[in-house]
Design an enzyme around this catalytic site. Structure first.
Site, PDB file in Angstrom:
ATOM      1  NE  ARG A 236      -4.380  -0.922   0.214  1.00 42.77           N
ATOM      2  CZ  ARG A 236      -4.576  -1.988  -0.776  1.00 42.77           C
ATOM      3  NH1 ARG A 236      -3.810  -2.568  -1.385  1.00 42.77           N
ATOM      4  NH2 ARG A 236      -5.681  -2.671  -0.600  1.00 42.77           N
ATOM      5  CG  HIS A 284      -3.079  -0.025  -6.709  1.00 44.04           C
ATOM      6  ND1 HIS A 284      -3.505   0.404  -5.462  1.00 44.04           N
ATOM      7  CD2 HIS A 284      -3.364  -1.360  -6.224  1.00 44.04           C
ATOM      8  CE1 HIS A 284      -3.868  -0.324  -4.608  1.00 44.04           C
ATOM      9  NE2 HIS A 284      -3.826  -1.679  -5.222  1.00 44.04           N
TER      10      HIS A 284
HETATM   11  P1  NDP Z   1      -2.148 -11.421   4.649  1.00 43.06           P
HETATM   12  O1  NDP Z   1      -2.869 -10.758   5.681  1.00 43.06           O
HETATM   13  O2  NDP Z   1      -1.944 -12.847   4.259  1.00 43.06           O
HETATM   14  O3  NDP Z   1      -0.425 -11.187   5.166  1.00 43.06           O
HETATM   15  C1  NDP Z   1       0.131  -9.982   5.719  1.00 43.06           C
HETATM   16  C2  NDP Z   1       1.421 -10.435   6.295  1.00 43.06           C
HETATM   17  O4  NDP Z   1       2.131  -9.171   6.940  1.00 43.06           O
HETATM   18  C3  NDP Z   1       1.642 -11.257   7.345  1.00 43.06           C
HETATM   19  O5  NDP Z   1       2.611 -12.376   7.283  1.00 43.06           O
HETATM   20  C4  NDP Z   1       1.633 -10.672   8.752  1.00 43.06           C
HETATM   21  O6  NDP Z   1       2.364 -11.364   9.681  1.00 43.06           O
HETATM   22  C5  NDP Z   1       2.581  -9.336   8.058  1.00 43.06           C
HETATM   23  N1  NDP Z   1       2.584  -8.319   8.952  1.00 43.06           N
HETATM   24  C6  NDP Z   1       1.558  -7.501   9.271  1.00 43.06           C
HETATM   25  N2  NDP Z   1       1.571  -6.553  10.082  1.00 43.06           N
HETATM   26  C7  NDP Z   1       3.054  -6.781  10.376  1.00 43.06           C
HETATM   27  C8  NDP Z   1       3.980  -6.127  11.254  1.00 43.06           C
HETATM   28  N3  NDP Z   1       3.449  -5.038  11.918  1.00 43.06           N
HETATM   29  N4  NDP Z   1       5.285  -6.297  11.351  1.00 43.06           N
HETATM   30  C9  NDP Z   1       5.482  -7.376  10.537  1.00 43.06           C
HETATM   31  N5  NDP Z   1       4.877  -8.189   9.760  1.00 43.06           N
HETATM   32  C10 NDP Z   1       3.578  -7.852   9.667  1.00 43.06           C
HETATM   33  O7  NDP Z   1      -1.996 -10.398   3.408  1.00 43.06           O
HETATM   34  P2  NDP Z   1      -1.721 -10.852   1.915  1.00 43.06           P
HETATM   35  O8  NDP Z   1      -0.326 -11.480   1.807  1.00 43.06           O
HETATM   36  O9  NDP Z   1      -2.908 -11.281   1.157  1.00 43.06           O
HETATM   37  O10 NDP Z   1      -1.907  -9.292   1.232  1.00 43.06           O
HETATM   38  C11 NDP Z   1      -0.711  -8.135   1.793  1.00 43.06           C
HETATM   39  C12 NDP Z   1      -1.193  -6.963   1.326  1.00 43.06           C
HETATM   40  O11 NDP Z   1      -0.993  -6.534  -0.171  1.00 43.06           O
HETATM   41  C13 NDP Z   1      -2.679  -6.368   1.476  1.00 43.06           C
HETATM   42  O12 NDP Z   1      -2.920  -6.101   2.724  1.00 43.06           O
HETATM   43  C14 NDP Z   1      -2.830  -5.278   0.469  1.00 43.06           C
HETATM   44  O13 NDP Z   1      -2.386  -4.085   1.132  1.00 43.06           O
HETATM   45  C15 NDP Z   1      -1.446  -5.555  -0.469  1.00 43.06           C
HETATM   46  N6  NDP Z   1      -2.058  -6.014  -1.728  1.00 43.06           N
HETATM   47  C16 NDP Z   1      -1.833  -4.990  -2.828  1.00 43.06           C
HETATM   48  C17 NDP Z   1      -2.172  -5.365  -4.243  1.00 43.06           C
HETATM   49  C18 NDP Z   1      -1.855  -4.776  -5.444  1.00 43.06           C
HETATM   50  O14 NDP Z   1      -2.550  -4.931  -6.270  1.00 43.06           O
HETATM   51  N7  NDP Z   1      -0.765  -3.794  -5.491  1.00 43.06           N
HETATM   52  C19 NDP Z   1      -3.218  -6.556  -4.553  1.00 43.06           C
HETATM   53  C20 NDP Z   1      -3.564  -7.531  -3.458  1.00 43.06           C
HETATM   54  C21 NDP Z   1      -3.016  -7.006  -1.968  1.00 43.06           C
HETATM   55  P3  NDP Z   1       1.863 -12.512  10.227  1.00 43.06           P
HETATM   56  O15 NDP Z   1       1.949 -13.589   9.295  1.00 43.06           O
HETATM   57  O16 NDP Z   1       2.794 -12.865  11.380  1.00 43.06           O
HETATM   58  O17 NDP Z   1       0.543 -12.221  10.832  1.00 43.06           O
HETATM   59  C1  OXD Z   2      -6.245  -5.442  -3.124  1.00 44.84           C
HETATM   60  C2  OXD Z   2      -5.789  -4.475  -4.236  1.00 44.84           C
HETATM   61  O1  OXD Z   2      -6.098  -5.104  -1.997  1.00 44.84           O
HETATM   62  O2  OXD Z   2      -5.975  -4.583  -5.379  1.00 44.84           O
HETATM   63  O3  OXD Z   2      -6.947  -6.574  -3.455  1.00 44.84           O
HETATM   64  O4  OXD Z   2      -4.980  -3.610  -3.758  1.00 44.84           O
END
Ligand code: NDP
Ligand code: OXD
Length: 321
Positions: A236, A284
Site C-alpha cells: 500500500r 496499482h
Molecule cells: P496477509 O494478511 O495474508 O499477510 C500479511 C503479512 O504481513 C503477514 O505475514 C503478517 O505477519 C505481516 N504483517 C502484518 N503486520 C505486520 C507488522 N506490524 N510487522 C511485521 N509483519 C507484519 O495479506 P496478503 O499477503 O494477502 O496481502 C498483503 C497486502 O498486499 C494487502 O494487505 C494489500 O495491502 C496488498 N495488496 C496489494 C495489491 C496490489 O495490487 N498492489 C493486491 C492485493 C494485495 P503474520 O503472518 O505474522 O500475521
Molecule cells: C487489493 C488491491 O487489496 O488490489 O486487493 O490492492
C-alpha cells in the site's frame, strides 16, 4: 422463504471493474438471490444480509440493520478497517489463487528486472549502444520480503526456486523451508541488513504506516553485486514515505525502485517519481485479479455460510488485517 439480499457498493475501477459489470457477474452466480447495486437499485435496507464492497463511502454500510457478512472485493482492508462505523459483523477479504499468482508474477518480473539490469539495457537500446555488462547469478542476490502472508509466502517460494537467497519478515515467528525468517521489531534490523532487494507485501495498519523510510532504507545491504539496494512496493502507498524514497534515490542510498502503490492514487502528474530514471511506476495493478473468480468466491462463501459452514479469510479486526 426468500434469500437475504446482496448489496453491492463499489467505487472506482476500470471498465472491467465497473459497478454494472459487478452486478451482472453477481446476478449470474447468485441464483435467485436479489442483488442490488447501490446507490441506484431499489431495495429495502432491512432485506440486505450481505454486502460486497470496494471502497464504499465511510458510514455507508451502517445503513443495513440485518447485515451478516461484509465481503471486501480485494485483499487489503485498510480503508474499511479505518471506518469507525463499520458494522460489527465478519469482514471477509479476497485470498484466492488467481490474485496470489498475479502478485507473484509481478514480484518476480520486477525482481528479475533489477537483477538482470533491465533499466540499464533499455537505456542502451534507446541510445543504440551494444554494451552488455557482467551479469551475476541469482544466488548472489538476497531478496527480503516484508509480509509473509498469502502473497509474500508464494512470491518467496517462487523466487527461492529461481535461486535467489530469500528471507521474510512477519509479525509472528515462522519456520519455512528454504526461507530465512525474521519477525517483530527485533527482527527488522537484521532482516534489512541482509537484504539488497526489498519487496514490500505488508498490509497497511497503524504499526506499518511509513515503515519504508530513510531510516529503514539506510539499513539495506549495499555490498552485493547490485551496489545500491532496490525497493519494490506492491503493498500500500501508506507504507512508504515518498519524500524519503526520492531523497534516497537521489543520494544513492537506494539504487532503484518499482512502485505499484502510492500515498495518493492516481499518482499526481507533478510527482517526480513519474520521470525518475531509476523508478518504475505501475498503476496499482500488480494483482489485477479476474473479477469472475472473485464473484464466484463470494457466492461460494455465502452458500457455505448459509449451510452452516465457516467463512474463510475473515479479517482479525484487532490486528487490522
Ligand atoms: P496477509 O494478511 O495474508 O499477510 C500479511 C503479512 O504481513 C503477514 O505475514 C503478517 O505477519 C505481516 N504483517 C502484518 N503486520 C505486520 C507488522 N506490524 N510487522 C511485521 N509483519 C507484519 O495479506 P496478503 O499477503 O494477502 O496481502 C498483503 C497486502 O498486499 C494487502 O494487505 C494489500 O495491502 C496488498 N495488496 C496489494 C495489491 C496490489 O495490487 N498492489 C493486491 C492485493 C494485495 P503474520 O503472518 O505474522 O500475521
Ligand atoms: C487489493 C488491491 O487489496 O488490489 O486487493 O490492492
Amino acid at each position: 422463504m426468500s434469500k437475504g439480499a446482496l448489496a453491492l457498493l463499489i467505487h472506482g475501477g476500470s471498465e472491467n471493474w465497473s459497478p454494472p459489470r459487478w452486478r451482472e457477474r453477481f446476478r449470474s452466480v447468485c441464483g435467485d438471490r436479489r442483488v442490488a447495486l447501490l446507490p441506484g437499485d431499489a431495495i429495502d435496507p432491512v432485506d440486505v444480509r450481505y454486502a460486497a464492497v470496494w471502497k464504499p463511502a465511510p458510514g455507508a454500510l451502517a445503513a443495513f440493520p440485518n447485515l451478516r457478512v461484509i465481503f471486501n472485493l480485494g485483499a487489503g482492508v485498510d480503508a474499511l478497517v479505518a471506518d469507525r462505523s463499520l458494522p460489527k459483523v465478519p469482514l471477509v477479504r479476497v485470498a484466492i489463487g488467481d490474485l496470489t499468482k498475479r502478485m507473484t508474477e509481478y514480484v518476480v518480473l520486477h525482481v528479475l528486472m533489477h537483477h538482470r539490469q533491465q533499466l540499464y539495457l533499455l537505456d542502451c537500446q534507446r541510445q543504440r549502444r551494444w554494451q552488455p555488462r557482467a551479469q551475476w547469478p541469482a544466488r548472489e542476490i538476497r531478496v527480503g520480503i516484508m509480509g509473509l502472508g498469502t502473497l509474500g509466502l508464494d512470491a518467496a517460494a517462487v523466487l527461492a526456486g529461481l535461486g535467489f537467497r530469500v528471507a521474510g519478515w512477519s509479525a509472528t515467528a515462522k519456520r519455512i523451508e528454504g526461507i530465512d525468517s525474521y519477525h517483530g521489531g527485533d527482527g527488522l534490523e537484521p532482516f534489512l541488513k541482509r537484504t539488497s532487494i526489498l519487496v514490500c507485501l505488508l498490509p497497511l495498519t497503524p504499526q506499518t504506516r511509513h515503515i519504508i523510510n530513510r531510516r529503514t532504507l539506510s539499513m539495506l545491504d549495499c555490498t552485493g553485486p547490485l551496489g545500491a539496494p532496490v525497493l519494490i512496493n506492491a503493498g500500500r502507498g501508506g507504507l512508504q514515505d515518498e519524500a524519503d524514497i526520492l531523497a534516497c534515490l537521489n543520494d544513492g542510498t537506494l539504487g532503484a525502485a518499482t512502485l505499484d502503490v502510492f500515498e495518493a492514487e492516481p499518482l499526481p502528474a507533478d510527482s517526480p517519481l513519474w520521470q525518475h530514471p531509476n523508478v518504475i511506476v505501475t498503476p496499482h495493478n500488480a494483482a489485477d485479479t479476474d473479477p469472475e473468480e472473485i464473484s464466484k468466491y463470494v457466492a461460494a462463501q455465502i452458500a457455505r455460510f448459509e449451510a452452516g459452514g465457516e467463512l474463510e479469510n475473515v479479517v482479525d479486526l484487532s490486528r487490522g488485517y
